[in-house]
Write an enzyme that holds these catalytic residues in place. Structure first.
Site, PDB file in Angstrom:
ATOM      1  N   PRO A   9      -0.923 -76.238  -5.366  1.00 25.37           N
ATOM      2  CA  PRO A   9      -1.203 -76.106  -6.790  1.00 25.37           C
ATOM      3  C   PRO A   9      -2.689 -76.045  -7.130  1.00 25.37           C
ATOM      4  O   PRO A   9      -3.504 -76.743  -6.531  1.00 25.37           O
ATOM      5  CB  PRO A   9      -0.575 -77.364  -7.411  1.00 25.37           C
ATOM      6  CG  PRO A   9      -0.347 -78.298  -6.278  1.00 25.37           C
ATOM      7  CD  PRO A   9      -0.146 -77.446  -5.060  1.00 25.37           C
ATOM      8  N   ASN A  10      -2.977 -75.189  -8.088  1.00 29.28           N
ATOM      9  CA  ASN A  10      -4.311 -75.038  -8.694  1.00 29.28           C
ATOM     10  C   ASN A  10      -5.331 -74.340  -7.803  1.00 29.28           C
ATOM     11  O   ASN A  10      -6.450 -74.079  -8.240  1.00 29.28           O
ATOM     12  CB  ASN A  10      -4.872 -76.400  -9.159  1.00 29.28           C
ATOM     13  CG  ASN A  10      -3.965 -77.042 -10.186  1.00 29.28           C
ATOM     14  OD1 ASN A  10      -3.628 -76.408 -11.175  1.00 29.28           O
ATOM     15  ND2 ASN A  10      -3.530 -78.273  -9.958  1.00 29.28           N
ATOM     16  N   ARG A  17     -11.954 -73.516 -11.707  1.00 30.26           N
ATOM     17  CA  ARG A  17     -11.627 -74.935 -11.600  1.00 30.26           C
ATOM     18  C   ARG A  17     -12.797 -75.750 -11.028  1.00 30.26           C
ATOM     19  O   ARG A  17     -13.235 -75.487  -9.901  1.00 30.26           O
ATOM     20  CB  ARG A  17     -10.446 -74.994 -10.624  1.00 30.26           C
ATOM     21  CG  ARG A  17     -10.064 -76.339 -10.179  1.00 30.26           C
ATOM     22  CD  ARG A  17      -9.060 -76.282  -9.056  1.00 30.26           C
ATOM     23  NE  ARG A  17      -8.517 -77.603  -8.903  1.00 30.26           N
ATOM     24  CZ  ARG A  17      -7.909 -78.031  -7.834  1.00 30.26           C
ATOM     25  NH1 ARG A  17      -7.707 -77.226  -6.809  1.00 30.26           N
ATOM     26  NH2 ARG A  17      -7.468 -79.246  -7.789  1.00 30.26           N
ATOM     27  N   TYR A  22     -15.350 -77.497  -6.182  1.00 25.35           N
ATOM     28  CA  TYR A  22     -14.676 -76.490  -5.347  1.00 25.35           C
ATOM     29  C   TYR A  22     -15.482 -75.207  -5.156  1.00 25.35           C
ATOM     30  O   TYR A  22     -15.042 -74.308  -4.438  1.00 25.35           O
ATOM     31  CB  TYR A  22     -13.291 -76.169  -5.948  1.00 25.35           C
ATOM     32  CG  TYR A  22     -12.404 -77.392  -5.989  1.00 25.35           C
ATOM     33  CD1 TYR A  22     -11.942 -77.987  -4.812  1.00 25.35           C
ATOM     34  CD2 TYR A  22     -12.053 -77.989  -7.199  1.00 25.35           C
ATOM     35  CE1 TYR A  22     -11.152 -79.121  -4.840  1.00 25.35           C
ATOM     36  CE2 TYR A  22     -11.258 -79.130  -7.235  1.00 25.35           C
ATOM     37  CZ  TYR A  22     -10.812 -79.689  -6.051  1.00 25.35           C
ATOM     38  OH  TYR A  22     -10.031 -80.820  -6.074  1.00 25.35           O
ATOM     39  N   ASN A  73      -3.413 -75.914   2.796  1.00 22.84           N
ATOM     40  CA  ASN A  73      -4.121 -76.755   1.838  1.00 22.84           C
ATOM     41  C   ASN A  73      -3.093 -77.080   0.756  1.00 22.84           C
ATOM     42  O   ASN A  73      -2.872 -76.272  -0.150  1.00 22.84           O
ATOM     43  CB  ASN A  73      -5.337 -76.031   1.240  1.00 22.84           C
ATOM     44  CG  ASN A  73      -6.092 -76.931   0.275  1.00 22.84           C
ATOM     45  OD1 ASN A  73      -5.596 -77.998  -0.111  1.00 22.84           O
ATOM     46  ND2 ASN A  73      -7.279 -76.510  -0.118  1.00 22.84           N
ATOM     47  N   ALA A  76      -3.024 -81.071  -4.496  1.00 23.18           N
ATOM     48  CA  ALA A  76      -2.684 -82.456  -4.862  1.00 23.18           C
ATOM     49  C   ALA A  76      -1.434 -82.969  -4.132  1.00 23.18           C
ATOM     50  O   ALA A  76      -1.275 -84.189  -3.963  1.00 23.18           O
ATOM     51  CB  ALA A  76      -2.491 -82.557  -6.367  1.00 23.18           C
ATOM     52  N   GLU A  97      -4.678 -78.661   8.579  1.00 21.54           N
ATOM     53  CA  GLU A  97      -4.853 -78.990   7.163  1.00 21.54           C
ATOM     54  C   GLU A  97      -6.291 -78.656   6.748  1.00 21.54           C
ATOM     55  O   GLU A  97      -7.225 -78.983   7.478  1.00 21.54           O
ATOM     56  CB  GLU A  97      -4.604 -80.496   7.024  1.00 21.54           C
ATOM     57  CG  GLU A  97      -4.865 -81.090   5.678  1.00 21.54           C
ATOM     58  CD  GLU A  97      -4.777 -82.625   5.705  1.00 21.54           C
ATOM     59  OE1 GLU A  97      -4.996 -83.242   6.780  1.00 21.54           O
ATOM     60  OE2 GLU A  97      -4.508 -83.198   4.651  1.00 21.54           O
ATOM     61  N   HIS A  99      -9.094 -78.831   3.442  1.00 21.39           N
ATOM     62  CA  HIS A  99      -9.495 -79.216   2.083  1.00 21.39           C
ATOM     63  C   HIS A  99     -10.885 -78.662   1.837  1.00 21.39           C
ATOM     64  O   HIS A  99     -11.784 -78.868   2.658  1.00 21.39           O
ATOM     65  CB  HIS A  99      -9.478 -80.735   1.902  1.00 21.39           C
ATOM     66  CG  HIS A  99      -8.105 -81.282   2.073  1.00 21.39           C
ATOM     67  ND1 HIS A  99      -7.107 -81.050   1.148  1.00 21.39           N
ATOM     68  CD2 HIS A  99      -7.551 -81.972   3.085  1.00 21.39           C
ATOM     69  CE1 HIS A  99      -5.995 -81.593   1.597  1.00 21.39           C
ATOM     70  NE2 HIS A  99      -6.229 -82.154   2.770  1.00 21.39           N
ATOM     71  N   ARG A 106     -14.169 -88.852  -2.119  1.00 20.27           N
ATOM     72  CA  ARG A 106     -13.760 -88.800  -3.528  1.00 20.27           C
ATOM     73  C   ARG A 106     -12.919 -90.034  -3.897  1.00 20.27           C
ATOM     74  O   ARG A 106     -13.089 -91.085  -3.289  1.00 20.27           O
ATOM     75  CB  ARG A 106     -13.039 -87.463  -3.787  1.00 20.27           C
ATOM     76  CG  ARG A 106     -13.960 -86.263  -3.543  1.00 20.27           C
ATOM     77  CD  ARG A 106     -13.246 -84.943  -3.768  1.00 20.27           C
ATOM     78  NE  ARG A 106     -12.817 -84.793  -5.152  1.00 20.27           N
ATOM     79  CZ  ARG A 106     -11.960 -83.855  -5.564  1.00 20.27           C
ATOM     80  NH1 ARG A 106     -11.452 -82.989  -4.697  1.00 20.27           N
ATOM     81  NH2 ARG A 106     -11.610 -83.802  -6.830  1.00 20.27           N
TER      82      ARG A 106
HETATM   83  C1  DQA Z   1      -8.031 -80.187  -2.333  1.00 23.91           C
HETATM   84  C2  DQA Z   1      -8.273 -81.674  -2.565  1.00 23.91           C
HETATM   85  C3  DQA Z   1      -7.123 -82.288  -3.327  1.00 23.91           C
HETATM   86  O1  DQA Z   1      -7.350 -83.674  -3.536  1.00 23.91           O
HETATM   87  C4  DQA Z   1      -6.974 -81.615  -4.694  1.00 23.91           C
HETATM   88  O2  DQA Z   1      -5.871 -82.158  -5.384  1.00 23.91           O
HETATM   89  C5  DQA Z   1      -6.877 -80.155  -4.563  1.00 23.91           C
HETATM   90  C6  DQA Z   1      -7.753 -79.455  -3.642  1.00 23.91           C
HETATM   91  C7  DQA Z   1      -9.249 -79.513  -1.659  1.00 23.91           C
HETATM   92  O3  DQA Z   1      -9.076 -78.382  -1.205  1.00 23.91           O
HETATM   93  O4  DQA Z   1     -10.339 -80.077  -1.626  1.00 23.91           O
HETATM   94  O5  DQA Z   1      -6.141 -79.503  -5.307  1.00 23.91           O
HETATM   95  O6  DQA Z   1      -6.934 -80.034  -1.462  1.00 23.91           O
END
Ligand code: DQA
Length: 144
Positions: A9-10, A17, A22, A73, A76, A97, A99, A106
């Protein structure tokens, strides 16, 4: 060699964003980077993004027998989804994985990763470049 890149998501909001966290690059920039990395590495890369947990679980299940590796990735869902963890374990496809941000630096709730428990490696805090590193790592890992 076939690699599935999954974004949760997102992540489709990259560039818009929270750019301080990011970065300013867009989701389209990420897709271009994946294409470029695939060409350089000589691997086949397919990308899928969803804002829905179940859709990501479906995509992991559908990868069974079709993909050699997964880069994920989960956004959340990283910090909440036992379902994604279980799906990765169910298919046993080597997964990395990624990020974009350094989740360990964080909020405390970002420091737990369920998906990461089923991954052979975690790359964090490298921006979009982390996806490139993940694909190159998987290519080497799968050759061994
Ligand atoms: C994320 C880190 C997560 O905590 C966050 O909710 C994201 C992006 C990252 O790529 O840094 O949506 O996965």
């Amino acid at each position: 060699m076939k690699i599935l890149v999954l974004n949760g998501p997102n992540l489709n909001m990259l560039g818009i964003r929270e750019p301080k966290i990011y970065g300013k690059n867009s989701f389209a920039d990420l897709l271009a980077l994946l294409d470029q990395t695939a060409r350089e590495a000589g691997v086949e890369v397919t990308q899928y993004q969803s804002n829905h947990e179940g859709s990501l679980v479906d995509a992991i299940q559908e990868a069974y027998g079709k993909y050699d590796g997964i880069v994920i990735n989960p956004g959340a869902y990283t910090h909440t989804s036992v379902a994604i963890l279980d799906a990765l374990k169910a298919v046993s496809i080597p997964a990395v994985e990624v990020h974009i941000s350094d989740v360990d630096a964080r909020e405390p709730f970002r420091q737990i990763s369920y998906a990461g428990m089923a991954c052979v490696k975690t790359i964090k805090g490298q921006g979009l470049e982390g996806y490139r590193q993940a694909i190159l790592f998987l290519k080497d890992y799968l050759k061994k």
